[in-house]
Design a protein around this motif. Sequence first.
Motif, PDB file in Angstrom:
ATOM      1  N   PHE A   1      -4.440   5.181   0.405  1.00 53.81           N
ATOM      2  CA  PHE A   1      -3.358   4.344  -0.108  1.00 53.81           C
ATOM      3  C   PHE A   1      -3.721   3.856  -1.505  1.00 53.81           C
ATOM      4  N   GLU A   2      -2.679   3.556  -2.262  1.00 50.97           N
ATOM      5  CA  GLU A   2      -2.928   2.830  -3.520  1.00 50.97           C
ATOM      6  C   GLU A   2      -2.472   1.391  -3.286  1.00 50.97           C
ATOM      7  N   ALA A   3      -3.390   0.466  -3.538  1.00 45.68           N
ATOM      8  CA  ALA A   3      -3.039  -0.950  -3.358  1.00 45.68           C
ATOM      9  C   ALA A   3      -2.277  -1.411  -4.593  1.00 45.68           C
ATOM     10  N   LEU A   4      -1.101  -2.000  -4.386  1.00 47.78           N
ATOM     11  CA  LEU A   4      -0.283  -2.474  -5.518  1.00 47.78           C
ATOM     12  C   LEU A   4       0.049  -3.946  -5.297  1.00 47.78           C
ATOM     13  N   VAL A   5      -0.262  -4.731  -6.284  1.00 49.55           N
ATOM     14  CA  VAL A   5      -0.083  -6.183  -6.108  1.00 49.55           C
ATOM     15  C   VAL A   5       1.380  -6.569  -6.349  1.00 49.55           C
ATOM     16  N   ARG A   6       1.833  -7.582  -5.590  1.00 54.82           N
ATOM     17  CA  ARG A   6       3.213  -8.067  -5.695  1.00 54.82           C
ATOM     18  C   ARG A   6       3.214  -9.573  -5.878  1.00 54.82           C
ATOM     19  N   MET A   7       4.264 -10.082  -6.510  1.00 62.32           N
ATOM     20  CA  MET A   7       4.386 -11.535  -6.662  1.00 62.32           C
ATOM     21  C   MET A   7       5.823 -11.940  -6.330  1.00 62.32           C
TER      22      MET A   7
ATOM     23  N   GLU B   1       1.407  11.587  -9.256  1.00 59.70           N
ATOM     24  CA  GLU B   1       2.092  10.351  -8.837  1.00 59.70           C
ATOM     25  C   GLU B   1       3.570  10.397  -9.203  1.00 59.70           C
ATOM     26  N   GLY B   2       4.365   9.667  -8.437  1.00 57.94           N
ATOM     27  CA  GLY B   2       5.805   9.636  -8.703  1.00 57.94           C
ATOM     28  C   GLY B   2       6.522  10.880  -8.205  1.00 57.94           C
ATOM     29  N   VAL B   3       6.024  11.466  -7.128  1.00 54.17           N
ATOM     30  CA  VAL B   3       6.688  12.650  -6.566  1.00 54.17           C
ATOM     31  C   VAL B   3       7.899  12.155  -5.783  1.00 54.17           C
ATOM     32  N   GLU B   4       9.077  12.567  -6.234  1.00 52.66           N
ATOM     33  CA  GLU B   4      10.300  12.033  -5.623  1.00 52.66           C
ATOM     34  C   GLU B   4      11.109  13.098  -4.891  1.00 52.66           C
TER      35      GLU B   4
ATOM     36  N   VAL C   1      -7.639   1.062  -5.941  1.00 53.68           N
ATOM     37  CA  VAL C   1      -7.312  -0.242  -6.515  1.00 53.68           C
ATOM     38  C   VAL C   1      -7.233  -0.089  -8.035  1.00 53.68           C
ATOM     39  N   ASN C   2      -6.178  -0.644  -8.611  1.00 51.12           N
ATOM     40  CA  ASN C   2      -6.049  -0.579 -10.080  1.00 51.12           C
ATOM     41  C   ASN C   2      -6.969  -1.616 -10.709  1.00 51.12           C
ATOM     42  N   ILE C   3      -7.798  -1.167 -11.641  1.00 48.68           N
ATOM     43  CA  ILE C   3      -8.749  -2.081 -12.292  1.00 48.68           C
ATOM     44  C   ILE C   3      -8.387  -2.170 -13.770  1.00 48.68           C
TER      45      ILE C   3
ATOM     46  N   TRP D   1      -9.026 -10.942  -6.737  1.00 46.22           N
ATOM     47  CA  TRP D   1      -8.228 -11.312  -5.558  1.00 46.22           C
ATOM     48  C   TRP D   1      -7.686 -10.037  -4.900  1.00 46.22           C
ATOM     49  N   VAL D   2      -7.161  -9.117  -5.741  1.00 46.01           N
ATOM     50  CA  VAL D   2      -6.617  -7.849  -5.238  1.00 46.01           C
ATOM     51  C   VAL D   2      -7.731  -7.055  -4.545  1.00 46.01           C
ATOM     52  N   LEU D   3      -8.887  -7.012  -5.224  1.00 48.90           N
ATOM     53  CA  LEU D   3      -9.995  -6.220  -4.685  1.00 48.90           C
ATOM     54  C   LEU D   3     -10.452  -6.772  -3.326  1.00 48.90           C
TER      55      LEU D   3
ATOM     56  N   PHE E   1       4.092  -9.597 -14.456  1.00 50.80           N
ATOM     57  CA  PHE E   1       3.088 -10.653 -14.237  1.00 50.80           C
ATOM     58  C   PHE E   1       1.663 -10.178 -14.537  1.00 50.80           C
ATOM     59  N   ILE E   2       1.452  -8.846 -14.443  1.00 51.75           N
ATOM     60  CA  ILE E   2       0.110  -8.338 -14.801  1.00 51.75           C
ATOM     61  C   ILE E   2      -0.095  -8.450 -16.312  1.00 51.75           C
ATOM     62  N   ASP E   3       0.994  -8.214 -17.032  1.00 55.16           N
ATOM     63  CA  ASP E   3       0.926  -8.354 -18.490  1.00 55.16           C
ATOM     64  C   ASP E   3       0.612  -9.819 -18.863  1.00 55.16           C
TER      65      ASP E   3
ATOM     66  N   TYR F   1       0.847  -1.188   0.000  1.00 53.15           N
ATOM     67  CA  TYR F   1       0.000   0.000   0.000  1.00 53.15           C
ATOM     68  C   TYR F   1       0.879   1.233   0.000  1.00 53.15           C
ATOM     69  N   GLN F   2       0.729   2.058  -1.022  1.00 50.52           N
ATOM     70  CA  GLN F   2       1.542   3.284  -1.076  1.00 50.52           C
ATOM     71  C   GLN F   2       0.681   4.467  -0.618  1.00 50.52           C
ATOM     72  N   PRO F   3       1.166   5.208   0.392  1.00 52.52           N
ATOM     73  CA  PRO F   3       0.370   6.322   0.911  1.00 52.52           C
ATOM     74  C   PRO F   3       0.120   7.405  -0.142  1.00 52.52           C
TER      75      PRO F   3
ATOM     76  N   LEU G   1      -8.792   8.539 -13.083  1.00 53.92           N
ATOM     77  CA  LEU G   1      -8.190   8.246 -14.389  1.00 53.92           C
ATOM     78  C   LEU G   1      -6.677   8.228 -14.190  1.00 53.92           C
ATOM     79  N   ASP G   2      -6.115   7.009 -14.288  1.00 53.62           N
ATOM     80  CA  ASP G   2      -4.694   6.776 -13.991  1.00 53.62           C
ATOM     81  C   ASP G   2      -3.816   7.197 -15.179  1.00 53.62           C
ATOM     82  N   ASP G   3      -2.570   7.436 -14.919  1.00 48.96           N
ATOM     83  CA  ASP G   3      -1.574   7.718 -15.963  1.00 48.96           C
ATOM     84  C   ASP G   3      -2.034   8.804 -16.930  1.00 48.96           C
TER      85      ASP G   3
HETATM   86  P1  C2E Z   1       0.642   2.484 -11.495  1.00 40.12           P
HETATM   87  O1  C2E Z   1      -0.768   2.210 -11.230  1.00 40.12           O
HETATM   88  O2  C2E Z   1       0.963   3.716 -12.261  1.00 40.12           O
HETATM   89  O3  C2E Z   1       1.344   2.446 -10.101  1.00 40.12           O
HETATM   90  C1  C2E Z   1       2.282   3.323  -9.721  1.00 40.12           C
HETATM   91  C2  C2E Z   1       3.619   2.731  -9.900  1.00 40.12           C
HETATM   92  O4  C2E Z   1       4.612   3.722  -9.709  1.00 40.12           O
HETATM   93  C3  C2E Z   1       3.919   1.619  -8.905  1.00 40.12           C
HETATM   94  O5  C2E Z   1       4.778   0.717  -9.526  1.00 40.12           O
HETATM   95  C4  C2E Z   1       4.678   2.365  -7.827  1.00 40.12           C
HETATM   96  O6  C2E Z   1       5.520   1.554  -7.057  1.00 40.12           O
HETATM   97  C5  C2E Z   1       5.486   3.312  -8.663  1.00 40.12           C
HETATM   98  N1  C2E Z   1       5.841   4.510  -7.920  1.00 40.12           N
HETATM   99  C6  C2E Z   1       5.153   5.167  -6.971  1.00 40.12           C
HETATM  100  N2  C2E Z   1       5.819   6.241  -6.566  1.00 40.12           N
HETATM  101  C7  C2E Z   1       6.966   6.291  -7.289  1.00 40.12           C
HETATM  102  C8  C2E Z   1       8.075   7.192  -7.316  1.00 40.12           C
HETATM  103  O7  C2E Z   1       8.162   8.186  -6.606  1.00 40.12           O
HETATM  104  N3  C2E Z   1       9.085   6.903  -8.193  1.00 40.12           N
HETATM  105  C9  C2E Z   1       9.057   5.821  -8.987  1.00 40.12           C
HETATM  106  N4  C2E Z   1      10.097   5.618  -9.801  1.00 40.12           N
HETATM  107  N5  C2E Z   1       8.011   4.953  -8.995  1.00 40.12           N
HETATM  108  C10 C2E Z   1       6.989   5.200  -8.138  1.00 40.12           C
HETATM  109  P2  C2E Z   1       4.522  -0.783  -9.414  1.00 40.12           P
HETATM  110  O8  C2E Z   1       4.056  -1.126  -8.081  1.00 40.12           O
HETATM  111  O9  C2E Z   1       5.724  -1.439  -9.988  1.00 40.12           O
HETATM  112  O10 C2E Z   1       3.292  -0.985 -10.380  1.00 40.12           O
HETATM  113  C11 C2E Z   1       3.452  -0.845 -11.706  1.00 40.12           C
HETATM  114  C12 C2E Z   1       2.130  -0.916 -12.389  1.00 40.12           C
HETATM  115  O11 C2E Z   1       1.549  -2.184 -12.215  1.00 40.12           O
HETATM  116  C13 C2E Z   1       1.112   0.024 -11.813  1.00 40.12           C
HETATM  117  O12 C2E Z   1       1.302   1.259 -12.274  1.00 40.12           O
HETATM  118  C14 C2E Z   1      -0.151  -0.585 -12.308  1.00 40.12           C
HETATM  119  O13 C2E Z   1      -0.397  -0.207 -13.643  1.00 40.12           O
HETATM  120  C15 C2E Z   1       0.166  -2.032 -12.274  1.00 40.12           C
HETATM  121  N6  C2E Z   1      -0.457  -2.612 -11.085  1.00 40.12           N
HETATM  122  C16 C2E Z   1       0.023  -2.715  -9.851  1.00 40.12           C
HETATM  123  N7  C2E Z   1      -0.872  -3.345  -9.056  1.00 40.12           N
HETATM  124  C17 C2E Z   1      -1.936  -3.620  -9.823  1.00 40.12           C
HETATM  125  C18 C2E Z   1      -3.182  -4.269  -9.587  1.00 40.12           C
HETATM  126  O14 C2E Z   1      -3.515  -4.682  -8.493  1.00 40.12           O
HETATM  127  N8  C2E Z   1      -4.018  -4.413 -10.656  1.00 40.12           N
HETATM  128  C19 C2E Z   1      -3.703  -3.949 -11.881  1.00 40.12           C
HETATM  129  N9  C2E Z   1      -4.564  -4.110 -12.877  1.00 40.12           N
HETATM  130  N10 C2E Z   1      -2.557  -3.330 -12.143  1.00 40.12           N
HETATM  131  C20 C2E Z   1      -1.671  -3.157 -11.110  1.00 40.12           C
END
Ligand code: C2E
Length: 641
Positions: A411-417, A590-593, A470-472, A446-448, A430-432, A397-399, A532-534
Motif C-alpha cells: 500500500f501507499e500511505a497517504l495522509v488526509r486532513m 501510478e495513476g492507472v485508471e 510512505v512519502n518522505i 506522525w505519518v511514519l 496542507f502538505i505545502d 492506504y492505496q493498494p 523514486l516518486d513522480d
Molecule cells: P503522490 O505521492 O504522487 O500520491 C499519489 C497521488 O495520486 C495521491 O493523491 C493519490 O490519491 C492519487 N492517485 C492515485 N491513483 C490515482 C488515479 O488512478 N487517478 C488519479 N487521478 N489520482 C490517483 P493524494 O492522496 O491527493 O496525494 C497527493 C500528493 O500529496 C501525493 O502525491 C504526495 O506527494 C503528497 N502526500 C500524500 N501523503 C503524503 C505524506 O504522508 N507525506 C508527504 N510528504 N507527502 C504526501
Amino acid sequence: MKKHNIPLSVNAGLFIIPFLMLVITVFGVGSFMIDAARTYHYAHMKDDALNMARSFARGLSKAAEGHKALDGSEIHSLLEELQDSCPVERIHLINSDLTIIHSTDENLTGRTVTDRNATEALSKRSEHTYMTAIDGERRHVVFVPISMGNTSFGTLAVENSVRETEIVIRRSSTFGVLALLTVFVSLSCTMAVAYNRGARLVRLAYYDEATGLPNTRYMKNFLTKEITTARSGSGAVLLISCEDFRTVSMVFGFEHSDLLRKNLGYTLRGYENGTRTLFRLSSDRFVFFMKNYRDEHELISFAKEIGGISGRPFTVKGTEQHIDIRIGIVKLEGKHESIDRLLKAAMVSLNSVKNGLEKFAVFNEEMENRLLRDDQIENELRAELSGFDSQSLYLEYQPVVNGRTNDTAGFEALVRMRSGRLGQIPPVEFIDVAERRQLIVPLGMWVLRKACEFVRSLNARGRSGVTVAVNISGLQLLRDDFIPAVLELIETTGIDGSSLEFEITESILLENYDHINRKLNELRDHGIRIALDDFGTGYSSLSRLSELNIDTVKIDKFFIDHIRQKERTAIITGTIISIAHQLGLSVVAEGVEIERQRTYLVHEGCDFLQGFLFSKPLSEMNAVSYLETGSIETRASGIPN
Ligand code: C2E
Ligand code: CA
Ligand code: CA
C-alpha cells in the motif's frame, strides 16, 4: 551603488570609552607620580634642614653652657660641619636686618637678602619653605629661626639646588609613564584586534559573502524598524525570485550557478538608490525594500524595470545565460504587523505569479484570504501534531498491485486532513503549508508512526510480506536526526525495515545529491526500500538512475495518462521500464485508471501498478479487507475505459 552600514555594528563606543579611560589614567597617574616624587623629595629636604637647625642650636647652647659666646669663625665651622654631615648646597645664617652674617659660601657673607619672597618669609620668623630662582637656577630654601631662650639668634637658611632632584624626579616619572604607556599600547592593540574581529564577525553575521549584500538577518532588523513606523504607502517589499539557479546547477555545476547569482546580485545593486535597499534572502531570492513610493504605478514600473533583467543574457564563463525573474510585491499597510507575516505575504504574491506575461503580482485581498487560510491550516496542524492523537489527521492506504499476479503487493500511505472548520483539505494544500511553515518534519514523523503501526497490525494478521510505502519530504531527509528517529520507530513498533518503502522525489537530490544519496544507502542497510516518486517530472535523467541508491522507480501519472492516446510518450514509458530493469530496479506505474493502460504496462513488464482501476486510497479497515478479499473485478473504480 549604495553603501550599507552595519546595522547592529560592533559598537565603537564600547571600545572608545575604555580607550579614553586609559588615556586619562596614563596622564592622571603620570602627573600623580611626579607630584608624589616632588612631595617626597622636598619633605626630605625640609627634614634635613630641621635636623641641621637642631644641631646648630645644640652647638650654640653647648657654647652657652660653657659661658662662652662663639666667635665668627667658630660659627662658620659649625655651619661647615653641618654641611659635611648632610649633603646640602649652602647654609646661611641671616640676622633680623636680613643680612647674611655667616654662610658656607663666603662670597655671600655680608650680603643683604632682597628677594621679596625671602624677606616676607624671614619677617614671619617661623619655619618656612619656598622655591626661588637664584642666579638663574631653581632652588629650594628652608628657613628655620634659631633662638636661645628669648634671644633670637637669626634664621638658618638651608639652600639646595633642585636641578639634580628634578632630574631624578623626571627620570623616575618618565620610567613610570613609559611603563604605563607600554601597558596602554598593548591594551590598545588588543582592543583594536578585538574591534576588528568583532567587526568581521558582524560582517559575516549580517552580510552575504557571495554578493556582499545585507543578508536575511540584516533585513529582518531593518524591516522590523520599518514595520513599527509604517504608515500606508510608506514602504513596500519586492520579493525577487529566480528559479533558474537549480537548473543551472544541474547542467553547469554549482560554481557556474554561484557566478550567475553574483552577477544577478551585482546587476540588482545597480537599482539601489536612497529609497531602495537590496537584501539577499536566500540562494535564489532577493528583496528590495522601497521607501516612500508615490503610488502603485511607481511600484509596478520598478517591478517591470527589474523584470527587464530576464530579457538580458548574463555571460558566465563564456556561456550566455538567461534567467527568469518573478516578483511578489507587498505594500506595508499596517496589517503586516510582523516581519514573518510580511514575508509570508510576499511569498504568497510571488507564488501567485503565473506563467503569463506579467512577472510580478501585488499582494491583494484574494491572496490575503489565501494567507489567512494557510494560517488556519498551520494552526490546526500545530495543534493536531502537539497532542498524542489527532482528530483531523488520518491515513489512507492505496493498494499497489503485482502486475503479473494481480496480488496486492503493498500500500501507499497517504495522509488526509479533515478539519472541523475548513472541511476536507487536499493533501497537496496542507502538505505545502506544512513544508513552508516548518511542520513537515513532525507531520512526516506522525505519518511514519501511523504507517509503522499499520504494518504491525498487518503482521498480527499474518500479512508480513506486505510493503507499506510512505512519502518522505526532502526536508525530513536533510535532517541529521531523521535516520535515528526512523530506526527508533522501527524498534518500538517491532516491525521489520523491509516492510517499509520510502518514496522520495527528485527535487531533493538536486542540491544535496551526495549527502542524500549516502543517507539513502544507510536506510537501505536497514532493509528499507527506496522508491523514486513522480519519475519523469523532475530533472533526473535515466543515466543518473544508475548512480542513485534506490530500489524502485515510480513512473509519474503523466506518462500513464498518455498511454490512453497511444502517443510517443507511451513508447517512452516502455523504454523507462526496460532501462530500469536493466539497472536492477523494479517499476511501479501510478495513476492507472483504465484497462488499456494496465494491459500495456503489463505487456511492457511493469512490476507493480497503482491507481483507481484497482482501488482509490482506502481507510485502514477497508485496506485490510481489500487485502484479504479484494480482486480487480470487485474493486474496479468504475472509471470508464
Ligand atoms: P503522490 O505521492 O504522487 O500520491 C499519489 C497521488 O495520486 C495521491 O493523491 C493519490 O490519491 C492519487 N492517485 C492515485 N491513483 C490515482 C488515479 O488512478 N487517478 C488519479 N487521478 N489520482 C490517483 P493524494 O492522496 O491527493 O496525494 C497527493 C500528493 O500529496 C501525493 O502525491 C504526495 O506527494 C503528497 N502526500 C500524500 N501523503 C503524503 C505524506 O504522508 N507525506 C508527504 N510528504 N507527502 C504526501
Ligand atoms: Ca507517492
Ligand atoms: Ca507520485
